[in-house]
Design a protein around this motif. Sequence first.
Motif, mmCIF file in Angstrom:
data_model
loop_
_atom_site.group_PDB
_atom_site.id
_atom_site.type_symbol
_atom_site.label_atom_id
_atom_site.label_comp_id
_atom_site.label_asym_id
_atom_site.label_seq_id
_atom_site.Cartn_x
_atom_site.Cartn_y
_atom_site.Cartn_z
ATOM 1 N N VAL A 83 0.828 -1.496 0.031
ATOM 2 C CA VAL A 83 0.026 0.135 -0.059
ATOM 3 C C VAL A 83 0.733 1.022 -0.185
ATOM 4 O O VAL A 83 1.966 1.221 0.329
ATOM 5 N N HIS A 84 0.212 2.487 -0.489
ATOM 6 C CA HIS A 84 1.080 3.478 -0.548
ATOM 7 C C HIS A 84 1.228 4.062 1.005
ATOM 8 O O HIS A 84 0.413 4.017 1.830
ATOM 9 N N PRO A 85 2.443 4.487 1.534
ATOM 10 C CA PRO A 85 2.461 4.782 2.946
ATOM 11 C C PRO A 85 1.542 5.853 3.348
ATOM 12 O O PRO A 85 0.989 6.089 4.515
ATOM 13 N N LEU A 86 0.904 6.794 2.327
ATOM 14 C CA LEU A 86 -0.259 7.925 2.941
ATOM 15 C C LEU A 86 -1.771 7.228 3.424
ATOM 16 O O LEU A 86 -2.345 7.651 3.726
ATOM 17 N N LEU A 136 5.531 3.127 -3.875
ATOM 18 C CA LEU A 136 5.923 4.521 -4.249
ATOM 19 C C LEU A 136 5.759 4.955 -5.581
ATOM 20 O O LEU A 136 5.900 4.073 -6.545
ATOM 21 N N ASP A 137 5.661 6.244 -5.602
ATOM 22 C CA ASP A 137 5.471 6.954 -7.298
ATOM 23 C C ASP A 137 6.904 6.386 -8.044
ATOM 24 O O ASP A 137 7.903 6.544 -7.340
ATOM 25 N N GLY A 138 6.619 5.892 -9.154
ATOM 26 C CA GLY A 138 7.768 5.619 -9.977
ATOM 27 C C GLY A 138 8.339 3.922 -9.745
ATOM 28 O O GLY A 138 9.049 3.413 -10.547
ATOM 29 N N MET A 139 7.792 3.424 -8.634
ATOM 30 C CA MET A 139 8.459 1.976 -8.499
ATOM 31 C C MET A 139 7.810 1.237 -9.636
ATOM 32 O O MET A 139 6.689 1.231 -10.276
ATOM 33 N N VAL A 140 8.603 0.237 -10.068
ATOM 34 C CA VAL A 140 8.446 -0.603 -11.038
ATOM 35 C C VAL A 140 8.408 -2.405 -10.331
ATOM 36 O O VAL A 140 9.348 -2.539 -9.882
ATOM 37 N N ILE A 141 7.304 -2.804 -10.733
ATOM 38 C CA ILE A 141 7.232 -4.151 -9.914
ATOM 39 C C ILE A 141 7.478 -5.136 -11.424
ATOM 40 O O ILE A 141 6.720 -5.007 -12.364
ATOM 41 N N ILE A 151 2.085 4.793 -10.067
ATOM 42 C CA ILE A 151 1.976 6.105 -10.045
ATOM 43 C C ILE A 151 1.199 6.645 -8.858
ATOM 44 O O ILE A 151 0.104 6.078 -8.735
ATOM 45 N N HIS A 152 1.549 7.497 -8.036
ATOM 46 C CA HIS A 152 1.026 8.240 -6.957
ATOM 47 C C HIS A 152 -0.068 9.191 -7.556
ATOM 48 O O HIS A 152 0.320 9.799 -8.255
ATOM 49 N N PRO A 158 -5.562 10.112 0.163
ATOM 50 C CA PRO A 158 -4.099 10.641 -0.008
ATOM 51 C C PRO A 158 -3.177 9.609 -0.461
ATOM 52 O O PRO A 158 -2.342 9.941 -1.221
ATOM 53 N N GLY A 159 -3.231 8.346 -0.471
ATOM 54 C CA GLY A 159 -2.286 7.312 -0.786
ATOM 55 C C GLY A 159 -2.650 6.540 -1.909
ATOM 56 O O GLY A 159 -2.370 5.288 -2.166
ATOM 57 N N HIS A 160 -3.550 7.192 -2.808
ATOM 58 C CA HIS A 160 -4.209 6.330 -3.916
ATOM 59 C C HIS A 160 -2.825 6.107 -4.893
ATOM 60 O O HIS A 160 -2.380 7.164 -5.294
ATOM 61 N N VAL A 161 -2.801 4.996 -5.507
ATOM 62 C CA VAL A 161 -2.146 4.744 -6.591
ATOM 63 C C VAL A 161 -2.786 4.239 -7.634
ATOM 64 O O VAL A 161 -3.881 3.321 -7.588
ATOM 65 N N SER A 162 -2.110 4.518 -8.994
ATOM 66 C CA SER A 162 -2.584 3.744 -10.035
ATOM 67 C C SER A 162 -1.437 2.993 -10.642
ATOM 68 O O SER A 162 -0.339 2.989 -10.297
ATOM 69 N N PHE A 163 -1.947 1.975 -11.537
ATOM 70 C CA PHE A 163 -0.801 1.187 -12.188
ATOM 71 C C PHE A 163 -0.821 1.135 -13.767
ATOM 72 O O PHE A 163 -1.710 1.396 -14.521
ATOM 73 N N ILE A 164 0.277 1.037 -14.510
ATOM 74 C CA ILE A 164 0.492 0.998 -15.856
ATOM 75 C C ILE A 164 1.484 0.016 -16.277
ATOM 76 O O ILE A 164 2.341 -0.015 -15.683
#
Length: 256
Positions: A83-86, A136-141, A151-152, A158-164
């Motif tokens: 999960v994102h830290p926020l 975290l933003d920019g992290m690559v899995i 992508i944060h 606050p800690g929502h992330v998307s994935f591409i």
Amino acid sequence: MEWFTLEQIDQQTVAISEYGHWEKVRSFLLIGQKEALLIDTGLGIGSIKEVVDRLTDLPVRVVLTHVHWDHIGGVGEFDNCYVHPLDREWLEQGIPVWDTASVRKELMRELSQPLPAEFDISRFELFQGRPTGHLLDGMVIDLGERKVRVIHTPGHSPGHVSFIDDNGYLFPGDCLYSSETPVYSNYPSTSPQDLVMTLEKLGNQPDVRRIFGSHNQLEIQVSSQELLASVNYLRVNDLVRHGTGLHNFKAFSLLF
Ligand SMILES: [Zn+2]
Ligand SMILES: [Zn+2]
């Protein structure tokens, strides 16, 4: 009747939807060569782990777009989650306003499909626990022959992330989905300013080919140009703040 509806986006990508509940929430399984990624875990009405186990033998990494009750229902079935830290505090300590009693009520509302026989609402508990790690933003899995970038995208939480991923598939979670219901940014924990910056960020991602929503219709038909034009419209008309209400665009709508 199966609780989950599976839609194969391609050989290695499956949408796992819960059309029987009014929210029509959706999780996604992205399969690589050495690992699979489960984006969100749904309502917790059916066993999403059983579905995932039928689809892949690979180790499954669970990632959360954000910590809202309708996306974390099945987290407890897995041995990991990121999960994102926020949004971490909500996972560990609970989500403000949403206690187990109110979530139970929400789960039983406007059902259009029978519940799985083994589901007992009186035993339903909202997941609470420590994440395995952070997104975290920019992290690559790297799933093996398939890479997914984080992508944060704050605003809805606050800690929502998307994935591409490297197919150009964008999974924007609750930042962008088709307009049967609006993207909610009207709660105290949301930020219209951040959400609009997020839509701008998504509109500026290169190589997006298809966008898959976490609610409502599977695929959202919106171009980068349309996204950026709506951002511009909201800003120019001074609408980017709480209390300005519902804003309808061609493919999606926003509630501030
Ligand atoms: Zn949400
Ligand atoms: Zn949601």
